[in-house]
Motif scaffolding. Structure first.
Motif, PDB file in Angstrom:
ATOM      1  N   SER A 136       0.805  -1.319   0.131  1.00 45.14           N
ATOM      2  CA  SER A 136       0.122  -0.240  -0.022  1.00 45.14           C
ATOM      3  C   SER A 136       0.801   1.296   0.122  1.00 45.14           C
ATOM      4  CB  SER A 136      -0.897  -0.082   1.341  1.00 45.14           C
ATOM      5  OG  SER A 136      -1.866  -1.008   0.969  1.00 45.14           O
ATOM      6  N   GLY A 137       2.041   1.167   0.606  1.00 47.39           N
ATOM      7  CA  GLY A 137       2.952   2.227   0.643  1.00 47.39           C
ATOM      8  C   GLY A 137       3.734   2.620  -0.680  1.00 47.39           C
ATOM      9  N   GLN A 138       3.294   1.760  -1.714  1.00 40.30           N
ATOM     10  CA  GLN A 138       4.249   1.943  -2.866  1.00 40.30           C
ATOM     11  C   GLN A 138       3.379   2.084  -3.930  1.00 40.30           C
ATOM     12  OE1 GLN A 138       7.491   1.784  -2.545  1.00 40.30           O
ATOM     13  NE2 GLN A 138       7.367   1.243  -0.472  1.00 40.30           N
ATOM     14  N   VAL A 139       2.205   1.427  -4.108  1.00 39.05           N
ATOM     15  CA  VAL A 139       1.064   1.710  -4.997  1.00 39.05           C
ATOM     16  C   VAL A 139      -0.424   1.595  -4.598  1.00 39.05           C
ATOM     17  CG1 VAL A 139       2.756   0.580  -7.026  1.00 39.05           C
ATOM     18  CG2 VAL A 139       1.129  -0.711  -5.589  1.00 39.05           C
ATOM     19  N   ALA A 140      -1.196   2.215  -5.285  1.00 36.20           N
ATOM     20  CA  ALA A 140      -2.528   2.449  -4.884  1.00 36.20           C
ATOM     21  C   ALA A 140      -3.434   0.770  -5.017  1.00 36.20           C
ATOM     22  CB  ALA A 140      -3.022   3.311  -5.630  1.00 36.20           C
ATOM     23  N   ASP A 141      -2.901   0.237  -6.306  1.00 33.24           N
ATOM     24  CA  ASP A 141      -3.604  -1.038  -6.502  1.00 33.24           C
ATOM     25  C   ASP A 141      -2.768  -1.826  -7.497  1.00 33.24           C
ATOM     26  OD1 ASP A 141      -5.444  -3.151  -6.604  1.00 33.24           O
ATOM     27  OD2 ASP A 141      -7.114  -1.745  -7.353  1.00 33.24           O
ATOM     28  N   ILE A 142      -3.116  -3.164  -7.438  1.00 33.12           N
ATOM     29  CA  ILE A 142      -2.455  -3.892  -8.702  1.00 33.12           C
ATOM     30  C   ILE A 142      -3.489  -4.105  -9.832  1.00 33.12           C
ATOM     31  CG2 ILE A 142      -1.568  -6.138  -9.404  1.00 33.12           C
ATOM     32  CD1 ILE A 142      -0.124  -4.811  -7.295  1.00 33.12           C
ATOM     33  N   ALA A 143      -3.145  -2.922 -10.700  1.00 34.70           N
ATOM     34  CA  ALA A 143      -4.365  -2.699 -11.870  1.00 34.70           C
ATOM     35  C   ALA A 143      -3.625  -2.133 -13.072  1.00 34.70           C
ATOM     36  CB  ALA A 143      -5.396  -1.659 -11.284  1.00 34.70           C
ATOM     37  N   GLY A 144      -4.328  -1.500 -13.984  1.00 33.07           N
ATOM     38  CA  GLY A 144      -3.652  -1.012 -15.288  1.00 33.07           C
ATOM     39  C   GLY A 144      -2.665  -0.062 -15.152  1.00 33.07           C
ATOM     40  N   THR A 145      -2.837   0.826 -14.235  1.00 28.90           N
ATOM     41  CA  THR A 145      -1.727   1.831 -14.154  1.00 28.90           C
ATOM     42  C   THR A 145      -0.738   1.673 -13.370  1.00 28.90           C
ATOM     43  OG1 THR A 145      -2.995   2.908 -12.044  1.00 28.90           O
ATOM     44  CG2 THR A 145      -3.539   3.751 -14.209  1.00 28.90           C
ATOM     45  N   THR A 146      -0.882   0.507 -12.846  1.00 28.76           N
ATOM     46  CA  THR A 146       0.818  -0.100 -12.226  1.00 28.76           C
ATOM     47  C   THR A 146       1.408  -1.288 -12.867  1.00 28.76           C
ATOM     48  OG1 THR A 146      -0.599  -1.350 -10.481  1.00 28.76           O
ATOM     49  CG2 THR A 146      -0.189   0.827  -9.866  1.00 28.76           C
ATOM     50  N   LEU A 147       0.861  -1.573 -13.944  1.00 24.12           N
ATOM     51  CA  LEU A 147       1.330  -2.730 -14.648  1.00 24.12           C
ATOM     52  C   LEU A 147       2.124  -2.509 -15.722  1.00 24.12           C
ATOM     53  CD1 LEU A 147      -1.943  -4.716 -14.843  1.00 24.12           C
ATOM     54  CD2 LEU A 147      -0.167  -4.933 -13.292  1.00 24.12           C
ATOM     55  N   ASP A 148       2.756  -1.316 -15.802  1.00 23.62           N
ATOM     56  CA  ASP A 148       3.848  -1.052 -17.163  1.00 23.62           C
ATOM     57  C   ASP A 148       5.055  -1.497 -16.428  1.00 23.62           C
ATOM     58  OD1 ASP A 148       5.363   1.605 -15.733  1.00 23.62           O
ATOM     59  OD2 ASP A 148       3.242   1.483 -15.037  1.00 23.62           O
ATOM     60  N   ASP A 149       5.998  -1.729 -17.399  1.00 28.29           N
ATOM     61  CA  ASP A 149       7.573  -2.056 -16.944  1.00 28.29           C
ATOM     62  C   ASP A 149       8.087  -1.545 -16.056  1.00 28.29           C
ATOM     63  OD1 ASP A 149       7.112  -4.320 -18.826  1.00 28.29           O
ATOM     64  OD2 ASP A 149       8.303  -3.342 -20.217  1.00 28.29           O
ATOM     65  N   ALA A 150       8.072  -0.046 -16.155  1.00 30.48           N
ATOM     66  CA  ALA A 150       8.652   0.767 -15.220  1.00 30.48           C
ATOM     67  C   ALA A 150       8.147   0.720 -13.703  1.00 30.48           C
ATOM     68  CB  ALA A 150       8.591   2.165 -15.466  1.00 30.48           C
ATOM     69  N   THR A 151       6.824   0.661 -13.533  1.00 25.01           N
ATOM     70  CA  THR A 151       6.597   0.354 -12.146  1.00 25.01           C
ATOM     71  C   THR A 151       6.677  -1.164 -11.615  1.00 25.01           C
ATOM     72  OG1 THR A 151       4.632   1.983 -12.794  1.00 25.01           O
ATOM     73  CG2 THR A 151       4.541   0.428 -10.426  1.00 25.01           C
ATOM     74  N   LEU A 152       6.827  -2.105 -12.613  1.00 21.85           N
ATOM     75  CA  LEU A 152       7.083  -3.459 -12.079  1.00 21.85           C
ATOM     76  C   LEU A 152       8.561  -3.712 -11.676  1.00 21.85           C
ATOM     77  CD1 LEU A 152       4.799  -5.664 -14.557  1.00 21.85           C
ATOM     78  CD2 LEU A 152       4.498  -4.936 -12.057  1.00 21.85           C
ATOM     79  N   ASP A 153       9.468  -2.548 -12.583  1.00 20.23           N
ATOM     80  CA  ASP A 153      10.697  -2.921 -12.031  1.00 20.23           C
ATOM     81  C   ASP A 153      10.934  -2.163 -11.045  1.00 20.23           C
ATOM     82  OD1 ASP A 153      11.378  -4.259 -14.520  1.00 20.23           O
ATOM     83  OD2 ASP A 153      12.071  -2.288 -15.631  1.00 20.23           O
ATOM     84  N   LYS A 154      10.267  -1.098 -10.486  1.00 18.49           N
ATOM     85  CA  LYS A 154      10.455  -0.627  -9.353  1.00 18.49           C
ATOM     86  C   LYS A 154       9.904  -1.397  -8.168  1.00 18.49           C
ATOM     87  CE  LYS A 154       7.976   3.148  -6.548  1.00 18.49           C
ATOM     88  NZ  LYS A 154       7.096   4.116  -6.482  1.00 18.49           N
ATOM     89  N   LEU A 155       9.030  -2.108  -8.377  1.00 14.05           N
ATOM     90  CA  LEU A 155       8.541  -3.115  -7.234  1.00 14.05           C
ATOM     91  C   LEU A 155       9.262  -4.027  -7.098  1.00 14.05           C
ATOM     92  CD1 LEU A 155       4.582  -3.149  -7.731  1.00 14.05           C
ATOM     93  CD2 LEU A 155       5.728  -1.922  -6.421  1.00 14.05           C
ATOM     94  N   ARG A 156      10.000  -4.666  -8.239  1.00 17.84           N
ATOM     95  CA  ARG A 156      10.903  -5.921  -8.336  1.00 17.84           C
ATOM     96  C   ARG A 156      12.095  -5.407  -7.443  1.00 17.84           C
ATOM     97  NH1 ARG A 156      10.671  -6.381 -13.186  1.00 17.84           N
ATOM     98  NH2 ARG A 156       9.279  -7.817 -13.302  1.00 17.84           N
ATOM     99  N   ALA A 157      12.591  -4.128  -7.489  1.00 14.92           N
ATOM    100  CA  ALA A 157      13.880  -3.745  -6.936  1.00 14.92           C
ATOM    101  C   ALA A 157      13.624  -3.569  -5.443  1.00 14.92           C
ATOM    102  CB  ALA A 157      14.260  -2.382  -7.522  1.00 14.92           C
ATOM    103  N   LEU A 158      12.294  -3.565  -4.781  1.00 13.87           N
ATOM    104  CA  LEU A 158      12.290  -3.357  -3.535  1.00 13.87           C
ATOM    105  C   LEU A 158      12.798  -4.419  -2.424  1.00 13.87           C
ATOM    106  CD1 LEU A 158       8.501  -2.253  -3.588  1.00 13.87           C
ATOM    107  CD2 LEU A 158      10.393  -0.779  -2.964  1.00 13.87           C
ATOM    108  N   ASP A 159      13.400  -4.154  -1.343  1.00 15.72           N
ATOM    109  CA  ASP A 159      13.411  -5.330  -0.520  1.00 15.72           C
ATOM    110  C   ASP A 159      12.438  -5.763   0.375  1.00 15.72           C
ATOM    111  OD1 ASP A 159      14.639  -6.738   1.607  1.00 15.72           O
ATOM    112  OD2 ASP A 159      15.454  -5.115   2.856  1.00 15.72           O
ATOM    113  N   ALA A 160      11.850  -6.897  -0.298  1.00 15.84           N
ATOM    114  CA  ALA A 160      10.640  -7.429   0.128  1.00 15.84           C
ATOM    115  C   ALA A 160      10.550  -7.556   1.726  1.00 15.84           C
ATOM    116  CB  ALA A 160      10.363  -8.794  -0.473  1.00 15.84           C
ATOM    117  N   ALA A 161      11.598  -8.064   2.250  1.00 17.65           N
ATOM    118  CA  ALA A 161      11.717  -8.144   3.770  1.00 17.65           C
ATOM    119  C   ALA A 161      11.169  -6.875   4.598  1.00 17.65           C
ATOM    120  CB  ALA A 161      13.049  -8.808   4.253  1.00 17.65           C
ATOM    121  N   SER A 162      11.338  -5.616   3.864  1.00 17.26           N
ATOM    122  CA  SER A 162      11.324  -4.412   4.596  1.00 17.26           C
ATOM    123  C   SER A 162       9.925  -3.937   4.474  1.00 17.26           C
ATOM    124  CB  SER A 162      12.236  -3.314   4.059  1.00 17.26           C
ATOM    125  OG  SER A 162      11.572  -2.985   2.668  1.00 17.26           O
TER     126      SER A 162
END
Length: 282
Positions: A27-53
């Motif tokens: 929730s602190g990163q994106v509003a939803d898993i939906a059309g506006t968050t499914l582009d490559d740039a946003t997915l790359d940003k999420l992929r780079a997160l430290d999931a454990a944090s």
């Protein structure tokens, strides 16, 4: 990544499943898993997160559909040669297209409710393709670059409504709850070949469908090329790509259909499992 939406119906929050299987809040990163968050740039940003944090989600919350605010829910019929044979249908020359109403979409483990008067409700495990980048006149070669990821879809179908009520297949495909989607959206980098996925469906613990996406008549890339030549595909659109053999209407010597209290378990290799209990509309 495995992206999810969790929480009460209509109030789902975005999340991801980390490498240890823990649900983490996005929730602190994106509003939803939906059309506006499914582009490559946003997915790359999420992929780079430290999931454990990311905050861990406690308990066992409901999982909603893995894509929110689906734009178009497009479905391909008779896309496995052995399924076409069991239903007595000819192999199509072009992808057969029908639409599933967005009001049919539910979470992967929500109940499936048969509509009033239903006697022919059937099951269909299918590979779902989620568009991540606008696609218009896309070539087969470039088609998969427009995919955000993949998911499990159960294309529940009322066969009498589908084939005997005057009109289109959509009548038997769009009943409320007839589109369980999820449990998660697996991004395309984790599915290097969408044409090599095993898939299964059980009813009451008995195996009914066993298949592999390698036997599709039209591949995911070919479907995207075809559809994008007819209409623009937008981020958040979902394509359900057809089902292998073993559906109820094809069983011998007589078709077998769902009844209240039945349980469906639905899997696709690497994409997770769904479980639905069948109920009846009051």
């Amino acid at each position: 990544m495995k992206l999810v939406r969790y929480g009460e119906r209509g109030a789902e929050k975005p999340g991801l499943i980390d490498g240890g299987g823990t649900l983490r809040d996005l929730s602190g990163q994106v509003a939803d898993i939906a059309g506006t968050t499914l582009d490559d740039a946003t997915l790359d940003k999420l992929r780079a997160l430290d999931a454990a944090s990311l905050p861990a989600v406690s308990g066992d919350p409901r999982l909603g559909p893995c894509v929110g605010n689906i734009g178009k829910f497009l479905c391909i019929g008779l896309n496995y040669s052995d399924h076409a044979a069991e239903t007595g249908a000819d192999i199509p020359e072009h992808p057969i297209l029908f639409f599933k109403a967005n009001s049919a979409v539910v979470g992967p483990n929500d109940n499936v409710s048969m509509p009033r008067g239903s006697t022919h409700t059937d099951w269909e495990v299918e590979l779902g393709v989620v568009i991540g980048k606008t696609a218009k006149y896309v070539s087969e070669t470039d088609a998969l670059d427009h995919v955000a990821g993949y998911c499990v879809v159960n294309d529940v179908s009322e066969r009498y409504f589908q084939t005997q009520l005057t009109g289109q297949w959509t009548k038997g495909k769009s009943c409320d709850t007839f589109g369980p989607t999820g449990p998660w959206l697996v991004t395309r980098d984790e599915v290097p070949n969408p044409q090599a996925l095993d898939m299964w469906l059980d009813v009451n613990g008995e195996r009914r469908q066993t298949g592999n996406t390698s036997t599709m008549i039209f591949t995911v890339a070919q479907i995207i090329e075809h559809l994008s030549g007819l209409m623009t595909l937008h981020p958040g659109d979902v394509i359900s790509t057809g089902t292998p053999p073993g559906v109820g209407m094809g069983m011998k010597p007589e078709p077998v259909y769902l009844k209240s209290g039945d349980r469906m378990d639905v899997w696709i290799e690497g994409l997770g499992q769904q479980t639905q209990t069948v109920t009846e509309d009051s």
